[in-house]
Design a protein around this motif. Structure first.
Motif, PDB file in Angstrom:
ATOM      1  N   VAL A  84      58.262  64.181  53.197  1.00 59.57           N
ATOM      2  CA  VAL A  84      58.482  65.481  52.556  1.00 59.57           C
ATOM      3  C   VAL A  84      57.626  65.609  51.300  1.00 59.57           C
ATOM      4  N   GLY A  85      57.528  64.534  50.527  1.00 60.24           N
ATOM      5  CA  GLY A  85      56.666  64.547  49.358  1.00 60.24           C
ATOM      6  C   GLY A  85      55.211  64.769  49.728  1.00 60.24           C
ATOM      7  N   ALA A  86      54.793  64.137  50.817  1.00 60.22           N
ATOM      8  CA  ALA A  86      53.408  64.321  51.282  1.00 60.22           C
ATOM      9  C   ALA A  86      53.167  65.771  51.687  1.00 60.22           C
ATOM     10  N   LEU A  87      54.156  66.384  52.327  1.00 56.90           N
ATOM     11  CA  LEU A  87      54.035  67.793  52.714  1.00 56.90           C
ATOM     12  C   LEU A  87      53.882  68.673  51.476  1.00 56.90           C
ATOM     13  N   LEU A  88      54.703  68.426  50.458  1.00 55.70           N
ATOM     14  CA  LEU A  88      54.606  69.217  49.234  1.00 55.70           C
ATOM     15  C   LEU A  88      53.233  69.055  48.586  1.00 55.70           C
ATOM     16  N   ALA A  89      52.739  67.819  48.546  1.00 66.11           N
ATOM     17  CA  ALA A  89      51.436  67.574  47.931  1.00 66.11           C
ATOM     18  C   ALA A  89      50.325  68.310  48.668  1.00 66.11           C
ATOM     19  N   LYS A  90      50.382  68.286  50.004  1.00 64.70           N
ATOM     20  CA  LYS A  90      49.335  68.924  50.800  1.00 64.70           C
ATOM     21  C   LYS A  90      49.380  70.448  50.698  1.00 64.70           C
ATOM     22  N   THR A  91      50.539  70.989  50.349  1.00 63.65           N
ATOM     23  CA  THR A  91      50.671  72.440  50.247  1.00 63.65           C
ATOM     24  C   THR A  91      50.648  72.921  48.797  1.00 63.65           C
ATOM     25  N   GLY A  92      50.358  72.015  47.874  1.00 58.15           N
ATOM     26  CA  GLY A  92      50.222  72.399  46.476  1.00 58.15           C
ATOM     27  C   GLY A  92      51.513  72.773  45.795  1.00 58.15           C
ATOM     28  N   ARG A  93      52.637  72.221  46.278  1.00 61.49           N
ATOM     29  CA  ARG A  93      53.944  72.523  45.686  1.00 61.49           C
ATOM     30  C   ARG A  93      54.453  71.366  44.848  1.00 61.49           C
ATOM     31  N   SER A  94      55.219  71.705  43.825  1.00 62.98           N
ATOM     32  CA  SER A  94      55.804  70.691  42.950  1.00 62.98           C
ATOM     33  C   SER A  94      57.120  70.186  43.542  1.00 62.98           C
ATOM     34  N   PRO A  95      57.435  68.900  43.354  1.00 65.39           N
ATOM     35  CA  PRO A  95      58.727  68.377  43.812  1.00 65.39           C
ATOM     36  C   PRO A  95      59.834  68.544  42.763  1.00 65.39           C
ATOM     37  N   MET A  96      59.554  69.218  41.648  1.00 63.85           N
ATOM     38  CA  MET A  96      60.514  69.264  40.540  1.00 63.85           C
ATOM     39  C   MET A  96      61.667  70.228  40.800  1.00 63.85           C
ATOM     40  N   ARG A  97      62.839  69.772  40.399  1.00 64.85           N
ATOM     41  CA  ARG A  97      64.040  70.605  40.428  1.00 64.85           C
ATOM     42  C   ARG A  97      64.392  71.024  39.007  1.00 64.85           C
ATOM     43  N   ALA A  98      64.858  72.254  38.869  1.00 68.67           N
ATOM     44  CA  ALA A  98      65.345  72.724  37.574  1.00 68.67           C
ATOM     45  C   ALA A  98      66.589  71.928  37.193  1.00 68.67           C
ATOM     46  N   SER A  99      66.801  71.745  35.889  1.00 69.90           N
ATOM     47  CA  SER A  99      67.956  70.994  35.385  1.00 69.90           C
ATOM     48  C   SER A  99      69.252  71.617  35.895  1.00 69.90           C
ATOM     49  N   HIS A 100      70.165  70.781  36.384  1.00 71.52           N
ATOM     50  CA  HIS A 100      71.402  71.328  36.943  1.00 71.52           C
ATOM     51  C   HIS A 100      72.506  70.290  37.013  1.00 71.52           C
ATOM     52  N   LEU A 101      73.705  70.801  37.221  1.00 72.82           N
ATOM     53  CA  LEU A 101      74.920  69.995  37.364  1.00 72.82           C
ATOM     54  C   LEU A 101      75.643  70.484  38.614  1.00 72.82           C
ATOM     55  N   HIS A 102      75.922  69.578  39.552  1.00 70.81           N
ATOM     56  CA  HIS A 102      76.545  69.937  40.833  1.00 70.81           C
ATOM     57  C   HIS A 102      78.064  70.075  40.727  1.00 70.81           C
ATOM     58  N   PHE A 103      78.607  71.035  41.493  1.00 74.32           N
ATOM     59  CA  PHE A 103      80.056  71.208  41.620  1.00 74.32           C
ATOM     60  C   PHE A 103      80.414  71.426  43.091  1.00 74.32           C
ATOM     61  N   GLU A 120      70.026  77.318  30.926  1.00 74.74           N
ATOM     62  CA  GLU A 120      69.300  78.475  30.418  1.00 74.74           C
ATOM     63  C   GLU A 120      68.063  78.031  29.640  1.00 74.74           C
ATOM     64  N   GLY A 121      66.940  78.685  29.911  1.00 72.93           N
ATOM     65  CA  GLY A 121      65.707  78.369  29.213  1.00 72.93           C
ATOM     66  C   GLY A 121      64.841  77.324  29.881  1.00 72.93           C
ATOM     67  N   ASP A 122      65.346  76.684  30.941  1.00 70.25           N
ATOM     68  CA  ASP A 122      64.544  75.692  31.653  1.00 70.25           C
ATOM     69  C   ASP A 122      63.314  76.371  32.261  1.00 70.25           C
ATOM     70  N   GLN A 123      62.145  75.802  32.026  1.00 68.68           N
ATOM     71  CA  GLN A 123      60.902  76.402  32.517  1.00 68.68           C
ATOM     72  C   GLN A 123      60.763  76.322  34.035  1.00 68.68           C
ATOM     73  N   LEU A 124      61.614  75.524  34.693  1.00 67.64           N
ATOM     74  CA  LEU A 124      61.515  75.370  36.142  1.00 67.64           C
ATOM     75  C   LEU A 124      62.452  76.297  36.915  1.00 67.64           C
ATOM     76  N   LEU A 125      63.155  77.178  36.219  1.00 63.63           N
ATOM     77  CA  LEU A 125      64.106  78.054  36.902  1.00 63.63           C
ATOM     78  C   LEU A 125      63.430  78.914  37.973  1.00 63.63           C
ATOM     79  N   GLY A 126      62.174  79.272  37.749  1.00 59.28           N
ATOM     80  CA  GLY A 126      61.479  80.126  38.704  1.00 59.28           C
ATOM     81  C   GLY A 126      60.711  79.379  39.770  1.00 59.28           C
ATOM     82  N   SER A 127      60.769  78.045  39.746  1.00 60.42           N
ATOM     83  CA  SER A 127      59.987  77.277  40.732  1.00 60.42           C
ATOM     84  C   SER A 127      60.753  76.065  41.249  1.00 60.42           C
ATOM     85  N   ASP A 128      62.059  76.180  41.311  1.00 59.75           N
ATOM     86  CA  ASP A 128      62.900  75.088  41.806  1.00 59.75           C
ATOM     87  C   ASP A 128      62.459  74.683  43.217  1.00 59.75           C
TER      88      ASP A 128
END
Length: 307
Positions: free
Chosen positions: A208-227, A244-252
């Protein structure tokens, strides 16, 4: 020479359409009507994809190899197929389909691959960090139904990554940290100590990481807490809250962010007293509020959107 897709002739399109009909008919006698619907829809969509892109035999073999590698890297502690579903948006779309909007019920989002059964129980105000590194965070809120009634005894499973961006199951020492469950009080309230969420990459050292790399996508997740919230007679809720304010909110990486789930994690400077009197040894900490609203257990498609 590389295989080159070609525009099919009328005769070729007929051959392909005949095969689709033959394959669909092979499932006509499936006793379970839902299984018949699923398999035939899958056949139609897979064949449509193959025909639309004029898939080459070499590309099909690459797909088989990719799925084989995905299976090989999957273990009881790492679910690469869940990651694949997540980065394709399939997990999020399934969540959308199965959690239709109802009144002001809290929105659901992806489950993720790091939930573990039988987490330790903590009391009100307990600490789920379990020694994991990170900034302390006080989280409090209520659980109510859509009529505003407090839900007593609701079970809340909570889990998160540590300050280094790893979940406990990603370590090799069988630790239990950054996860716990607790129950709401009679008035539907809850409170606990966790860690201020941080951004982190999904595991990207596999297919999956290789797929993201080949398609120019980041593997980063926005900061979060699961419930994970459950209560008798109410719809099970799987969700996160995001910072709120996390720069990755638009690219999770897994498309899990919803605006209603973005919450303020208020920084608290050293010396500010903790809500429960905890001695924080002069450290900074944060606090957040998350009020959970659970929909009725049975929400029909025709009556789902009441708000």
């Amino acid at each position: 020479m590389p295989e080159t897709p070609i525009t099919p002739s009328v005769r070729q399109r007929r051959v392909e359409a005949d095969l689709v009909r033959t394959v669909l008919a092979s499932f006509d006698n499936t006793p379970d009507p839902r299984l018949r619907e699923l398999t035939q829809a899958l056949v139609r969509h897979v064949h449509a994809f193959i025909r639309e892109v004029r898939l080459t035999e070499g590309e099909w073999q690459q797909a088989i190899d990719f799925l084989t590698a995905t299976g090989h890297i999957t273990t009881d502690r790492r679910q690469e197929f869940v990651l694949l579903s997540d980065v394709l948006g399939a997990s999020m779309q399934t969540i959308n389909v199965n959690n239709e909007a109802y009144a002001d019920a809290t929105e659901a989002t992806v489950f993720g691959p790091f939930f573990v059964e039988k987490s330790p129980e903590i009391p009100r105000g307990g600490d789920l960090a379990g020694g994991a590194p990170g900034e302390p965070c006080w989280v409090e809120g209520t659980v109510t139904d859509t009529d505003g009634n407090p839900v007593s005894g609701a079970r809340l499973e909570v889990w998160e990554a540590d300050a280094d961006g790893f979940y406990d199951v990603q370590y090799d020492d069988d630790r239990t940290a950054g996860r716990a469950h607790l129950f709401t009080d009679e008035d539907g309230t809850f409170a606990f100590w966790g860690l201020t969420p941080v951004p982190y990459p999904i595991p990207h050292d596999g297919p999956v990481g290789a797929l993201l790399a080949k398609t120019g996508r980041s593997p980063m997740r926005a900061s979060h807490l699961h419930f994970l919230a459950t209560a008798p007679g109410l719809r099970t809720l799987v969700t996160h809250i995001f910072v709120e304010g996390d720069q990755l909110l638009g690219s999770d990486a897994v498309f899990g962010v919803k605006e209603s789930l973005v919450k303020r994690f208020e920084p608290q400077p050293p010396g500010i007293p903790a809500p429960d009197g905890r001695d924080l040894d002069g450290r900074t900490w944060s606090r957040a509020r998350f009020d959970i609203v659970l929909a009725p257990e049975a929400v029909t498609a025709t009556g789902a959107d009441h708000g």
